[in-house]
Design an enzyme around this catalytic site. Structure first.
Site, PDB file in Angstrom:
ATOM      1  N   GLY A  45       0.830  -1.198   0.000  1.00 44.60           N
ATOM      2  CA  GLY A  45       0.000   0.000   0.000  1.00 44.60           C
ATOM      3  C   GLY A  45       0.863   1.245   0.000  1.00 44.60           C
ATOM      4  O   GLY A  45       2.014   1.224   0.467  1.00 44.60           O
ATOM      5  N   GLN A  50       2.949   9.981   1.323  1.00 45.52           N
ATOM      6  CA  GLN A  50       4.234   9.280   1.449  1.00 45.52           C
ATOM      7  C   GLN A  50       5.216   9.620   0.333  1.00 45.52           C
ATOM      8  O   GLN A  50       6.398   9.311   0.428  1.00 45.52           O
ATOM      9  CB  GLN A  50       4.018   7.761   1.469  1.00 45.52           C
ATOM     10  CG  GLN A  50       3.326   7.268   2.727  1.00 45.52           C
ATOM     11  CD  GLN A  50       3.223   5.767   2.727  1.00 45.52           C
ATOM     12  OE1 GLN A  50       2.282   5.221   2.168  1.00 45.52           O
ATOM     13  NE2 GLN A  50       4.196   5.098   3.319  1.00 45.52           N
ATOM     14  N   CYS A  92       5.470  -0.014   7.743  1.00 44.56           N
ATOM     15  CA  CYS A  92       5.142   1.097   6.852  1.00 44.56           C
ATOM     16  C   CYS A  92       6.393   1.465   6.063  1.00 44.56           C
ATOM     17  O   CYS A  92       7.492   1.517   6.621  1.00 44.56           O
ATOM     18  CB  CYS A  92       4.678   2.290   7.690  1.00 44.56           C
ATOM     19  SG  CYS A  92       4.329   3.768   6.721  1.00 44.56           S
ATOM     20  N   LEU A  93       6.226   1.732   4.774  1.00 45.66           N
ATOM     21  CA  LEU A  93       7.372   2.099   3.933  1.00 45.66           C
ATOM     22  C   LEU A  93       8.015   3.402   4.406  1.00 45.66           C
ATOM     23  O   LEU A  93       9.182   3.654   4.110  1.00 45.66           O
ATOM     24  CB  LEU A  93       6.926   2.246   2.469  1.00 45.66           C
ATOM     25  CG  LEU A  93       6.436   0.966   1.782  1.00 45.66           C
ATOM     26  CD1 LEU A  93       5.893   1.276   0.396  1.00 45.66           C
ATOM     27  CD2 LEU A  93       7.561  -0.067   1.700  1.00 45.66           C
ATOM     28  N   HIS A 134      -4.675   1.459   7.364  1.00 49.13           N
ATOM     29  CA  HIS A 134      -3.316   2.031   7.399  1.00 49.13           C
ATOM     30  C   HIS A 134      -3.198   3.176   6.383  1.00 49.13           C
ATOM     31  O   HIS A 134      -2.693   4.255   6.698  1.00 49.13           O
ATOM     32  CB  HIS A 134      -2.305   0.921   7.104  1.00 49.13           C
ATOM     33  CG  HIS A 134      -0.882   1.353   7.140  1.00 49.13           C
ATOM     34  ND1 HIS A 134       0.000   0.986   8.131  1.00 49.13           N
ATOM     35  CD2 HIS A 134      -0.176   2.146   6.298  1.00 49.13           C
ATOM     36  CE1 HIS A 134       1.174   1.539   7.899  1.00 49.13           C
ATOM     37  NE2 HIS A 134       1.104   2.243   6.774  1.00 49.13           N
ATOM     38  N   GLU A 135      -3.704   2.944   5.164  1.00 46.13           N
ATOM     39  CA  GLU A 135      -3.586   3.977   4.113  1.00 46.13           C
ATOM     40  C   GLU A 135      -4.509   5.164   4.387  1.00 46.13           C
ATOM     41  O   GLU A 135      -4.119   6.316   4.163  1.00 46.13           O
ATOM     42  CB  GLU A 135      -3.854   3.379   2.737  1.00 46.13           C
ATOM     43  CG  GLU A 135      -2.906   2.256   2.312  1.00 46.13           C
ATOM     44  CD  GLU A 135      -1.436   2.535   2.581  1.00 46.13           C
ATOM     45  OE1 GLU A 135      -1.009   3.709   2.456  1.00 46.13           O
ATOM     46  OE2 GLU A 135      -0.705   1.600   2.947  1.00 46.13           O
ATOM     47  N   HIS A 138      -2.907   7.447   6.759  1.00 50.02           N
ATOM     48  CA  HIS A 138      -1.923   8.341   6.127  1.00 50.02           C
ATOM     49  C   HIS A 138      -2.595   9.608   5.592  1.00 50.02           C
ATOM     50  O   HIS A 138      -2.031  10.694   5.669  1.00 50.02           O
ATOM     51  CB  HIS A 138      -1.236   7.644   4.947  1.00 50.02           C
ATOM     52  CG  HIS A 138      -0.044   6.809   5.333  1.00 50.02           C
ATOM     53  ND1 HIS A 138       1.039   7.322   6.008  1.00 50.02           N
ATOM     54  CD2 HIS A 138       0.243   5.507   5.116  1.00 50.02           C
ATOM     55  CE1 HIS A 138       1.939   6.362   6.196  1.00 50.02           C
ATOM     56  NE2 HIS A 138       1.482   5.243   5.668  1.00 50.02           N
TER      57      HIS A 138
HETATM   58 NI    NI Z   1       2.393   3.383   5.651  1.00 49.74          NI
END
Ligand code: NI
Length: 169
Positions: A45, A50, A92-93, A134-135, A138
């Protein structure tokens, strides 16, 4: 085009994103870049903040591109249902190297728009429910670290600050 993924400490990650009002070629290019960037990372995701873009857009693909046609693009998503509970490890990236057990609802229904502005509904349980939450977090300027116990969060933030000081973040 691949876009650099920003990490914890970047203001765009802690700022609520703006609604998309124009569904044009620039939005399509942004979405395509987000999908490529998510696959290259690799991740399941990615949300526009991000990559430093303050818009309410996210992409999810639980197969990381392995199965064609599984990518979900959501513009201006919002929850219409949330129920149950699950406890799983999450990463998370934008917070690489840290995985924490995060409590999340077990099932969600999200409504939003696709890249052309048409209404879409996505229902998910398990990992998909987790990824959707999660997204969407963000897009509200929230990270999974904001959903864990304060002590756990401060331990991780301290470790990240140490990495930042030694230029390894
Ligand atoms: Ni994330």
């Amino acid at each position: 085009m691949l876009r650099p993924i920003v990490k914890f400490g970047t203001p765009s990650l802690q700022t609520p994103a703006q609604a998309v009002t124009v569904f044009d070629a620039a939005l399509h290019a942004l979405i395509d870049d987000m999908i490529h960037t998510m696959y290259a990372a690799p991740g399941i995701g990615l949300a526009a903040p991000q990559i430093g873009v303050p818009l309410r857009v996210c992409v999810i693909d639980l197969s990381v591109g392995e199965r064609g046609g599984e990518v979900i693009t959501l513009v201006n998503p919002e929850f219409v249902e949330r129920d149950g509970m699950q406890l799983e490890e999450e990463g998370c990236l934008s917070v690489p190297g840290f995985e924490v057990t995060v409590p999340r609802p077990g099932r969600v229904v999200v409504k939003g728009q696709d890249r052309n502005g048409h209404s879409v509904n996505v229902e998910g349980s398990g990992l998909l429910a987790r990824a959707l939450q999660h997204e969407l977090d963000h897009l509200d300027g929230k990270l999974f670290l904001d959903r864990v116990r304060p002590l756990q969060r401060s331990v991780i933030v301290r470790k990240i600050k140490k990495l930042q000081r030694s230029d390894r973040w």
